[in-house]
Design a protein around this motif. Structure first.
Motif, short mmCIF file in Angstrom:
data_model
loop_
_atom_site.label_atom_id
_atom_site.label_comp_id
_atom_site.label_asym_id
_atom_site.label_seq_id
_atom_site.Cartn_x
_atom_site.Cartn_y
_atom_site.Cartn_z
N GLY A 83 8.58 14.06 -7.31
CA GLY A 83 8.74 13.83 -5.87
C GLY A 83 9.17 12.44 -5.47
N TYR A 84 9.07 11.46 -6.35
CA TYR A 84 9.47 10.10 -5.97
C TYR A 84 9.82 9.24 -7.19
N ILE A 85 10.47 8.12 -6.92
CA ILE A 85 10.83 7.14 -7.95
C ILE A 85 10.27 5.80 -7.53
N VAL A 86 9.67 5.09 -8.48
CA VAL A 86 9.12 3.75 -8.21
C VAL A 86 10.06 2.73 -8.83
N TYR A 87 10.47 1.75 -8.01
CA TYR A 87 11.34 0.67 -8.47
C TYR A 87 10.52 -0.61 -8.62
N PHE A 88 10.64 -1.22 -9.79
CA PHE A 88 9.92 -2.45 -10.08
C PHE A 88 10.93 -3.58 -10.26
N GLU A 89 10.62 -4.75 -9.71
CA GLU A 89 11.37 -5.98 -10.04
C GLU A 89 10.51 -6.68 -11.06
N ARG A 90 11.06 -6.82 -12.24
CA ARG A 90 10.28 -7.26 -13.40
C ARG A 90 9.13 -6.27 -13.59
N SER A 91 7.92 -6.61 -13.21
CA SER A 91 6.80 -5.69 -13.44
C SER A 91 6.01 -5.36 -12.18
N HIS A 92 6.61 -5.60 -11.00
CA HIS A 92 5.90 -5.32 -9.75
C HIS A 92 6.74 -4.43 -8.84
#
Length: 112
Positions: A83-92
């Motif tokens: 249902g969704y995608i999580v985008y991380f910059e480096r590790s956050h």
């Protein structure tokens, strides 16, 4: 009598109406999507990868990272959940995006 002016006005009005209608529809869809996101438990901006995995479980897949060529282009990681995608910059977390019926994010592997 000049009949050109009323015809021109009618055509111009039809063009303007046609261009505004999709915009209004898109705005309505965006508002619905924002309301749907507010009602869901999703990873929040700033959470670490460990916090996301602890709270939401392991992702269904971890997509190839992107970027990382310089300090101005940090590594972006993408984790897929149902249902969704999580985008991380480096590790956050920087953003969580719902998969939409329109297909914008249903196949992120194709966005290379």
């Amino acid at each position: 009598m000049n009949t050109f002016k009323p015809v021109f006005t009618a055509i111009a009005l039809a063009i303007v109406s046609a261009s505004v209608a999709p915009s209004v529809h898109a705005d309505s869809l965006l508002m619905q999507r924002v309301q749907q996101e507010k009602g869901m438990s999703l990873p929040k901006k700033g959470m670490s990868m460990a916090q996301v995995e602890r709270q939401f479980g392991a992702p269904t897949s971890k997509l190839d990272s992107r970027g990382g060529g310089s300090a101005k282009q940090p590594v972006i990681n993408r984790w897929m959940y149902p249902g969704y995608i999580v985008y991380f910059e480096r590790s956050h977390v920087v953003h969580t995006v719902l998969n939409t019926p329109a297909g914008n994010n249903t196949n992120p592997q194709a966005a290379k």
